[in-house]
Design an enzyme around this catalytic site. Structure first.
Site, PDB file in Angstrom:
ATOM      1  N   LYS A 101       0.858  -1.193   0.000  1.00 60.83           N
ATOM      2  CA  LYS A 101       0.000   0.000   0.000  1.00 60.83           C
ATOM      3  C   LYS A 101       0.892   1.241   0.000  1.00 60.83           C
ATOM      4  O   LYS A 101       1.760   1.406   0.873  1.00 60.83           O
ATOM      5  CB  LYS A 101      -0.870  -0.004   1.258  1.00 60.83           C
ATOM      6  CG  LYS A 101      -2.358   0.120   0.983  1.00 60.83           C
ATOM      7  CD  LYS A 101      -3.128   0.012   2.288  1.00 60.83           C
ATOM      8  CE  LYS A 101      -4.589   0.287   2.059  1.00 60.83           C
ATOM      9  NZ  LYS A 101      -5.345   0.272   3.312  1.00 60.83           N
TER      10      LYS A 101
HETATM   11  O1  G3P Z   1      -9.122   0.753   4.007  1.00 59.31           O
HETATM   12  C1  G3P Z   1      -9.032   2.041   4.525  1.00 59.31           C
HETATM   13  C2  G3P Z   1      -9.823   2.129   5.762  1.00 59.31           C
HETATM   14  O2  G3P Z   1      -9.235   1.336   6.748  1.00 59.31           O
HETATM   15  C3  G3P Z   1     -10.042   3.488   6.286  1.00 59.31           C
HETATM   16  O3  G3P Z   1     -11.206   3.418   7.006  1.00 59.31           O
HETATM   17  O4  G3P Z   1     -12.865   4.030   8.670  1.00 59.31           O
HETATM   18  O5  G3P Z   1     -10.438   4.701   8.981  1.00 59.31           O
HETATM   19  O6  G3P Z   1     -11.863   5.803   7.254  1.00 59.31           O
HETATM   20  P1  G3P Z   1     -11.612   4.550   8.039  1.00 59.31           P
END
Ligand code: G3P
Length: 218
Positions: free
Chosen positions: A83
């Site tokens: 990533k």
């Molecule tokens: O895959 C990316 C994800 O983990 C981000 O999620 O909920 O932290 O915006 P969030």
């Protein structure tokens, strides 16, 4: 559409993978910080449970550092996808890694131009963060639709991972938009199976079945 799990928690991954429905896993430094163990060991263990792409994120900000980290991460297991954050340095690293045959997932994507650059640089996957756009007052799924149109117009083979999924409706919207993948937190994966009317229906059927058994003499 492929289902990836968005977690580094091995118990959650094992439990969900037992369904046979999990095609890959995504992690990020925040998700890794929530579990015990050495980063490389966590990623290796996940790769041994799920036979599909497993994203592990670099933390360097310069392209040389990203490529060096990515090279080490890629050695952990064939399933590893590196990533890389969407920056100018990140796009350089993606391009170089593509030339080396190392798959990348371009992350923290919030605009169609960023997704275009990621694909042109040679990213295998791109991750638009839908929930965070919704949080900022923008319709996150609009970005997914734009990216899919752009990739279709120019025959990019970069796969779109709908990320930052916050509720089951995001999954439905991803399916309707034709996204290649949605990466889903374990709690939302669980919710996808459930409906209160299903539970109510099962209870009613079982109660009625008791009557059938009584009628048949036990
Ligand atoms: O895959 C990316 C994800 O983990 C981000 O999620 O909920 O932290 O915006 P969030």
């Amino acid at each position: 559409m492929k289902i990836f799990l968005d977690t580094a928690n091995i118990e959650e991954i094992q439990e969900a993978a037992a369904s046979g429905l999990v095609d890959g896993v995504t992690t990020n430094p925040t998700l890794i910080s929530r579990v015990e163990g050495k980063f490389e060991d966590i990623i290796r263990e996940i790769c041994e449970v799920v036979d599909g792409p497993v994203s592990a994120e670099v933390v360097s900000l310069d392209s040389a550092g990203m490529v060096a980290e990515a090279t080490e991460l890629a050695k952990i297991h064939d399933n590893v996808v590196v990533k890389i954050p969407m920056t100018k340095e990140g796009s350089k690293a993606i391009r170089e890694l593509a030339g080396m045959g190392i798959r990348t997932n371009c992350t923290l994507v919030f605009s169609a131009n960023q997704a275009f650059i990621a694909a042109k640089a040679g990213a295998s996957f791109v991750s638009p963060f839908i929930g965070r756009l919704d949080d900022a007052g923008q319709v996150g799924m609009d970005l997914v639709r734009e990216i899919l149109t752009i990739y279709d117009n120019y025959c990019f083979d970069t796969e779109v991972i709908v990320a930052s999924v916050r509720h089951p409706l995001h999954v439905v919207e991803s399916l309707i938009a034709g996204a290649h993948i949605a990466t889903i937190p374990h709690a939302i994966f669980e919710k996808m199976f459930r409906h209160s009317l299903t539970d109510k229906g099962i209870d009613a059927f079982l109660m009625d079945w008791e009557k059938v058994k009584e009628r048949q003499g036990g």
